[in-house]
Scaffold this active site. Sequence first.
Site, PDB file in Angstrom:
ATOM      1  CG  ASP A  98      -1.914  -1.148   1.166  1.00  9.10           C
ATOM      2  OD1 ASP A  98      -2.853  -1.046   0.365  1.00  9.10           O
ATOM      3  OD2 ASP A  98      -1.738  -2.112   1.917  1.00  9.10           O
ATOM      4  CB  THR A  99       2.199   2.888  -2.444  1.00  4.87           C
ATOM      5  OG1 THR A  99       2.888   1.670  -2.180  1.00  4.87           O
ATOM      6  CG2 THR A  99       3.184   3.949  -2.870  1.00  4.87           C
TER       7      THR A  99
END
Length: 593
Positions: free
Chosen positions: A396-397
């Site tokens: 997740d970014t």
Amino acid sequence: MRIVMAAAAALALAGAPASAQDSRPVEQQIGAGGRPVGANWSRSPVIAGHGMAATAHPLATQIALDILKAGGNAVDAAIAANAALGLMEPTGNGIGGDLFAIIYDPATDRLYGLNGSGRSPRKQTLSQLLEKLDGADVLPPVGHLPVTIPGTVDAWFTMHARFGTLPMNEVLAPTVTYAREGHPIAPVVVMSLDRSMRSFETRAAAGMFDFSNARRVWFADGTAPEAGEIFRNPDLANTLETLGREGRDAFYSGRLAQIMAEYLQRQGSSFTADDFRDHSSNWVEPVCAHYRKGYELCELPPNTQGFAALQMVNILKNIELEQWERGSPEVIHYITEAKRLAYADVARFYADPDFAQLPAELLTEEYGRQRFALIDPARTTAEFGPGEPKLEGPGDTTYLTVADDNGMMVSLIQSNYRGMGSGLVPDGLGFMLQDRGELYSLDPAHPNAYEPGKRPFQTIIPAFVKKDGKPWMTLGLMGGGMQPQGHVQVLINLVDYDMNLQEAGDAARINHDGGRQPTERQSGPSADPLGTLYVEPGIPSASVNRLRAMGHKVEVLDDGIMFGGYQAIARDPQSGVYTGATEMRKDGQASGY
């Protein structure tokens, strides 16, 4: 325009609860409305003359614009937006993670790359790590073992020292206020918080790590926040206030560093205060690959996976994709096989350049032609191995981009890696430490093998596009292994299919997952050589059926989660007018003035 990739979300009733959508017959679900111009599944891009910001949260976008209007430049605004996203989108990023950026500086007319990634403990060997793993053959996603030094704060101050204009306490002040006074939680963030909480609770119950600090910050009442609920993080406000007042040394050699080191040691970690003190970011040289029609894609070198996108470009330039419709099985087949070829090399060669040399031939056009020749146009290949260039010696970014009135453009990506990170929150600091170390290989023969003081393979990559040799566009598409193939899909949409900046991101995407991984052992077969081709519902069903007949393992997913989140800003080289875009898969906003 030949656009047949309908956006997935346009096929559902946007404002209805998921349960209501799922219960209706497909033929009764409302579809996209009409548009006077452009594709009916996309909205207009945003156009402005002086400054532009595109982030995964509307409030972060507004903070960036406020900084620009207050006299800050694009670097100041990008740092301010990133700080805000660490508070407002903690499921995607935060100051416990790493950061990479590409900055176009009009004063010198060149691109600057920044690698702000952290390292492993300098006093822990691979054998000592394996002993702690007690027989496990991979690093866990939670607890102290996958933690690496957080690089984001140093990256902020490194960028700021070179390019910034406003004092850092002013840059961080908007987020300090929101953290102390509160902000309403956005819908996609709520979904991700709920998923993270359930995953963390399960692993904590199994005794994998201490979840107490993280629970207190985000899940104090035993549940994830609801959309629109006011969320406060006074601990983070205090931390950011300290950084604004005392600078980066407070984080790496001062009181904050001491808190982090002592907390990690209580968890069983080998990190010491010296590991924090010795950390630094590195300026690196972006590398560009010509695609066609004067367009070049620019990426950062390893330890990132950015060069995988350049390898895909060098493979795909050998076939005229526009001879087919965008959603055709032929185009999707070639993109998928090019990705598989590039990732075979990623798994074999990509690692911290301080420890392993990347073969220079990987990015040559001749090597791209050689790899393209391995693609069977009629069906998928069971397994691609890495190439043999001559050696000379799901995460997740968040991605954000900002551009200012002087033409400075910042392409910035930042992440804690899987989920919200390791689950570990140092006492009273209000942020979670990353679990990026999960991406080390435990095979001592692998270039990406764990070693003391080494940076792991990194999935997060910012991008930049040149047009006719001039700076044109910032680009990012967050989401683990989706990123290089996402960059290339957007480029194809823009260059080969004449989509506008918004359509290029809203169009349905594919995500090939699987194949050999940079964490696998060099010897022995790959766990999943063919992998799975995931597609969004906007890919025509006839194409899905044909791809299956060609040997691809295809699954259709309609939630958008694994297809990333896109932001971009393009600058007209004559007028200086900016066009910005974000997309439906996130809570974000592109806006300018």
